[in-house]
Design an enzyme around this catalytic site. Sequence first.
Site, PDB file in Angstrom:
ATOM      1  N   ASP A   2      63.397  54.128  14.327  1.00 34.36           N
ATOM      2  CA  ASP A   2      64.660  54.683  13.288  1.00 34.36           C
ATOM      3  C   ASP A   2      65.266  55.648  14.276  1.00 34.36           C
ATOM      4  O   ASP A   2      66.300  54.808  15.198  1.00 34.36           O
ATOM      5  CB  ASP A   2      63.691  55.519  12.251  1.00 34.36           C
ATOM      6  CG  ASP A   2      64.616  56.192  11.265  1.00 34.36           C
ATOM      7  OD1 ASP A   2      65.586  55.608  10.875  1.00 34.36           O
ATOM      8  OD2 ASP A   2      64.218  57.291  11.177  1.00 34.36           O
ATOM      9  N   GLY A   4      51.571  52.167  10.123  1.00 37.07           N
ATOM     10  CA  GLY A   4      52.281  51.347   9.514  1.00 37.07           C
ATOM     11  C   GLY A   4      52.623  49.849   9.950  1.00 37.07           C
ATOM     12  O   GLY A   4      52.994  49.271   9.432  1.00 37.07           O
TER      13      GLY A   4
HETATM   14  P1  IMP Z   1      61.423  57.495  14.736  1.00 38.18           P
HETATM   15  O1  IMP Z   1      60.619  58.523  15.418  1.00 38.18           O
HETATM   16  O2  IMP Z   1      62.563  58.493  14.080  1.00 38.18           O
HETATM   17  O3  IMP Z   1      61.897  56.087  15.237  1.00 38.18           O
HETATM   18  O4  IMP Z   1      60.441  57.257  13.468  1.00 38.18           O
HETATM   19  C1  IMP Z   1      59.484  56.121  13.540  1.00 38.18           C
HETATM   20  C2  IMP Z   1      58.583  56.560  12.517  1.00 38.18           C
HETATM   21  O5  IMP Z   1      59.120  56.999  11.242  1.00 38.18           O
HETATM   22  C3  IMP Z   1      57.953  54.982  11.930  1.00 38.18           C
HETATM   23  O6  IMP Z   1      56.810  54.701  12.864  1.00 38.18           O
HETATM   24  C4  IMP Z   1      57.811  55.202  10.530  1.00 38.18           C
HETATM   25  O7  IMP Z   1      56.336  55.524  10.466  1.00 38.18           O
HETATM   26  C5  IMP Z   1      58.579  56.237  10.036  1.00 38.18           C
HETATM   27  N1  IMP Z   1      59.671  55.808   9.274  1.00 38.18           N
HETATM   28  C6  IMP Z   1      61.158  55.902   9.658  1.00 38.18           C
HETATM   29  N2  IMP Z   1      61.860  55.309   8.569  1.00 38.18           N
HETATM   30  C7  IMP Z   1      60.989  54.861   7.743  1.00 38.18           C
HETATM   31  C8  IMP Z   1      61.184  54.403   6.504  1.00 38.18           C
HETATM   32  O8  IMP Z   1      62.154  53.717   5.920  1.00 38.18           O
HETATM   33  N3  IMP Z   1      60.068  53.780   5.685  1.00 38.18           N
HETATM   34  C9  IMP Z   1      58.912  54.312   6.138  1.00 38.18           C
HETATM   35  N4  IMP Z   1      58.498  55.026   7.282  1.00 38.18           N
HETATM   36  C10 IMP Z   1      59.668  55.210   8.228  1.00 38.18           C
END
Ligand code: IMP
Length: 181
Positions: free
Chosen positions: A101, A42
């Site tokens: 996130d 990403g």
């Molecule tokens: P976390 O571990 O929940 O912080 O998620 C992080 C990962 O989830 C990021 O590196 C993204 O690849 C994916 N992610 C979270 N929200 C989104 C979004 O709104 N669009 C695309 N990818 C997301």
Amino acid sequence: MRDQVSVLFTEEQIARRVAELGEEITRAYGGREICVLGLMKGSLVFMSDLIRRIPLDLTVHLVRVTSQREQAAGRILTEIVYSTSVPLEGKDVLLVADIVDTGITLSYLLAHIHEHGPASLRVCALVDKPEARKIDVHPDWTAFPVHEPLADRFLVGYGLDWMERFRGLPFIGTIPRPAPR
Ligand code: IMP
Ligand code: MG
């Protein structure tokens, strides 16, 4: 599918913000060499623009965190894969992330990088959704903080995907939040 995407941040807004961040980051490192570590996939587009706005000596590396979702227990992170063997010890490491996130991916990765003994470790995120946090972790720099109720929409484009799609859009857009996978 592209017609379902509403524009959130335009190409021009992104270019301006990336240039600002490049200047801030450059100043923060005061002429030192840095090791830029991009979180795949990403952050690829963001990182490629950002490094061209950082006129420091730098090396570029990639890291991937594979994840598995479990029904009730949430997500279990399984593996960290580096692009090449990255000698992080004693380095000033700048981790470039796409979206923070829940913070689970980032905090897991930071813990692992710390084990390599970098001289410093800082994080630059493209998007931060602070209200979604389950683990308390803060990027040092964020291009775009996204707050409720927008944080309920799913972001795509400029490297961000939904099911591997939309990464090539030149802007950041939103689609209605897809059902959990
Ligand atoms: P976390 O571990 O929940 O912080 O998620 C992080 C990962 O989830 C990021 O590196 C993204 O690849 C994916 N992610 C979270 N929200 C989104 C979004 O709104 N669009 C695309 N990818 C997301
Ligand atoms: Mg993804």
